[in-house]
Design a protein around this motif. Structure first.
Motif, mmCIF file in Angstrom:
data_model
loop_
_atom_site.group_PDB
_atom_site.id
_atom_site.type_symbol
_atom_site.label_atom_id
_atom_site.label_comp_id
_atom_site.label_asym_id
_atom_site.label_seq_id
_atom_site.Cartn_x
_atom_site.Cartn_y
_atom_site.Cartn_z
ATOM 1 N N LEU A 17 0.698 -0.638 -0.392
ATOM 2 C CA LEU A 17 -0.025 0.210 0.366
ATOM 3 C C LEU A 17 1.008 1.148 0.281
ATOM 4 C CD1 LEU A 17 -2.532 1.045 -0.256
ATOM 5 C CD2 LEU A 17 -2.282 0.843 2.296
ATOM 6 N N HIS A 18 2.195 1.182 0.348
ATOM 7 C CA HIS A 18 3.028 2.572 0.986
ATOM 8 C C HIS A 18 3.385 2.514 0.004
ATOM 9 C CE1 HIS A 18 4.559 4.429 4.029
ATOM 10 N NE2 HIS A 18 5.251 5.095 3.016
ATOM 11 N N ARG A 19 4.057 1.114 -0.921
ATOM 12 C CA ARG A 19 5.272 1.496 -2.216
ATOM 13 C C ARG A 19 4.078 2.186 -4.186
ATOM 14 N NH1 ARG A 19 8.700 -1.869 -4.298
ATOM 15 N NH2 ARG A 19 7.207 -1.798 -5.724
ATOM 16 N N VAL A 20 3.258 1.405 -3.512
ATOM 17 C CA VAL A 20 1.543 2.193 -4.567
ATOM 18 C C VAL A 20 1.481 4.062 -4.625
ATOM 19 C CG1 VAL A 20 -0.267 1.642 -5.884
ATOM 20 C CG2 VAL A 20 0.315 -0.277 -4.937
ATOM 21 N N LEU A 21 1.195 3.889 -3.243
ATOM 22 C CA LEU A 21 1.018 5.471 -2.962
ATOM 23 C C LEU A 21 2.106 6.242 -3.156
ATOM 24 C CD1 LEU A 21 -1.016 5.455 0.624
ATOM 25 C CD2 LEU A 21 -2.525 5.879 -1.853
ATOM 26 N N ALA A 22 3.213 5.910 -3.390
ATOM 27 C CA ALA A 22 4.573 6.140 -3.367
ATOM 28 C C ALA A 22 4.257 6.442 -4.607
ATOM 29 C CB ALA A 22 5.871 5.709 -2.884
ATOM 30 N N GLN A 23 4.508 5.377 -4.979
ATOM 31 C CA GLN A 23 4.088 5.457 -6.866
ATOM 32 C C GLN A 23 3.608 6.201 -7.552
ATOM 33 O OE1 GLN A 23 3.787 1.511 -7.910
ATOM 34 N NE2 GLN A 23 5.914 0.972 -7.052
ATOM 35 N N LEU A 24 1.822 5.877 -6.487
ATOM 36 C CA LEU A 24 0.602 7.622 -7.217
ATOM 37 C C LEU A 24 1.386 9.027 -7.020
ATOM 38 C CD1 LEU A 24 -2.157 7.706 -8.312
ATOM 39 C CD2 LEU A 24 -2.845 7.876 -5.900
ATOM 40 N N PHE A 25 1.824 9.029 -5.417
ATOM 41 C CA PHE A 25 2.404 10.578 -6.018
ATOM 42 C C PHE A 25 3.365 11.152 -6.613
ATOM 43 C CE2 PHE A 25 -0.132 10.465 -1.906
ATOM 44 C CZ PHE A 25 0.219 11.624 -1.191
ATOM 45 N N ASP A 26 3.974 10.587 -6.863
ATOM 46 C CA ASP A 26 5.529 10.547 -6.997
ATOM 47 C C ASP A 26 5.325 10.777 -9.130
ATOM 48 O OD1 ASP A 26 8.474 10.653 -8.446
ATOM 49 O OD2 ASP A 26 7.825 9.406 -9.788
ATOM 50 N N LYS A 27 4.057 9.518 -9.833
ATOM 51 C CA LYS A 27 3.845 9.845 -11.027
ATOM 52 C C LYS A 27 3.151 11.023 -11.562
ATOM 53 C CE LYS A 27 5.153 4.967 -12.611
ATOM 54 N NZ LYS A 27 3.904 3.523 -12.160
#
Length: 362
Positions: free
Chosen positions: A201-211
């Motif tokens: 969950l943390h990974r996907v959120l970090a990717q979402l913010f970045d992208k």
């Protein structure tokens, strides 16, 4: 297709969840919508095909019992979502303790007295059981024990799954990783990533913010729980690899330095196998204005990982069928916090499906 024959090191809550899951989903069909499984049909293998043929334990109260009885013995507290698991005819064996039981956990784990009981020869028992693979569910911090079991799997000529944060499979310079490659024996690891847990969950959120063009300024992840995993992790010197594993899983999602605080935070006995996670992300959005996110995730910890191992085991079996050895990069990247290659989780899922279809070797 035959059975997927599994040996287990450590019959704790995670093992209990996995064993329950194979029984719970025993009638699952490929053409049905089934909640809780990422793949019902994994290359022709189904959950019902998993058979547990050997178990090694340090808990004196579990040793000698049938697996289906021992999986309920304290300190196990995994929720009983399949309480009618039938007896297997396989009894729990005493495994080497080494550093698998921390000094502060001897009472909680009901560790057997090594002066009164001798551990079995792991290699002999693995061969006798005709196991296809060994799953390491040892406690966090079991550096020496992890390598004892990995070497035993290698010597027995069977696959190896490392569910804990000891960097055995993910390190290409590891003598053991190289040995599995040379011997043509498949392995996957390290440190299992839950089906939908704090890390993914943390990974996907970090990717979402970045992208979406936001710059992450800092982030933290705090985890509390009441099972023996959290009790074991109260001692900081058993946590170094766990913190690295969980932190790198998140920081690898961006290409700049990201201040973090990620890892187990406290042991709360009355939570039992319920894990509660708090994630906070601070970022700069359009106009350098702040955009912050705070969330809480509450989940039954052990079943959350069981849904992943049930796929990893079938991937190892397929590799054995196809004569593929060494680290399986697709299932490792998809299913573990500290794989050799950190890639986007959705791309990793595609690679797993390509592996199943034979379009990708590993």
């Amino acid at each position: 297709m035959g059975d997927v024959r599994i040996a287990i090191a450590g019959l704790g809550n995670c093992a209990s969840a996995l064993i329950q899951g194979t029984h719970y989903y025993r009638n699952a069909k490929a053409d049905e919508q089934v909640s809780g499984l990422m793949h019902v049909d994994f290359g022709g293998y189904f959950p019902k095909d998993l058979k547990f043929v050997a178990v090694f334990e340090a808990n004196k109260n579990k040793i000698g019992l049938d697996i289906a009885e021992a999986m309920w013995v304290e300190p196990n507290c995994c929720v009983a979502f399949a309480p009618d698991v039938p007896k297997t005819g396989v009894k729990v064996l005493p495994g080497p303790i080494s550093d698998g039981v921390a000094p502060h956990m001897r009472e909680s784990f009901f560790a057997y007295d090594e002066k009164e009981l001798e551990s079995v020869n792991i290699v002999d028992e693995l061969k006798k059981s005709k196991a296809d693979m060994l799953v390491s569910y040892l406690p966090v911090g079991s550096a020496e024990s992890s390598r004892i079991y990995a070497k035993a799997a290698l010597e027995a000529g069977i696959g190896y799954i490392n569910a804990i944060p000891e960097f055995i499979v993910s390190d290409p310079k590891s003598p053991l990783a190289q040995a599995f490659e040379k011997a043509g024996i498949p392995c996957a690891g390290d440190d299992i990533k839950s089906q939908l847990g704090a890390t993914i969950l943390h990974r996907v959120l970090a990717q979402l913010f970045d992208k979406r063009g936001l710059t992450l300024q800092n982030t933290y992840q705090l985890n509390i729980g009441g099972n023996t995993d959290f009790e074991n992790m109260q001692v900081e010197n058993r946590l170094s690899s766990k913190r690295i594993s969980k932190t790198e899983a998140v920081t690898s999602c961006v290409d700049y330095e990201l201040p973090t605080k990620i890892g187990p935070s406290d042991y709360v006995p009355f939570l039992n196998d319920n894990k509660v996670c708090y994630i906070s992300i601070r970022s700069k959005a359009f106009g350098d204005l702040p955009l912050d996110l705070d969330l809480k995730l509450s989940v039954q910890d052990s079943p959350n990982s069981g849904g992943v191992i049930i796929d990893v085991a079938r991937a190892i079996k397929i590799a054995l069928d196809r004569g593929i050895g060494g680290e399986l990069s697709s299932i490792s990247s998809y299913s573990f916090k500290h794989p050799r290659y950190q890639i986007d989780d959705f791309e990793a899922r595609d690679r797993v499906d390509e592996f199943i279809d034979g379009k990708r070797e590993r």
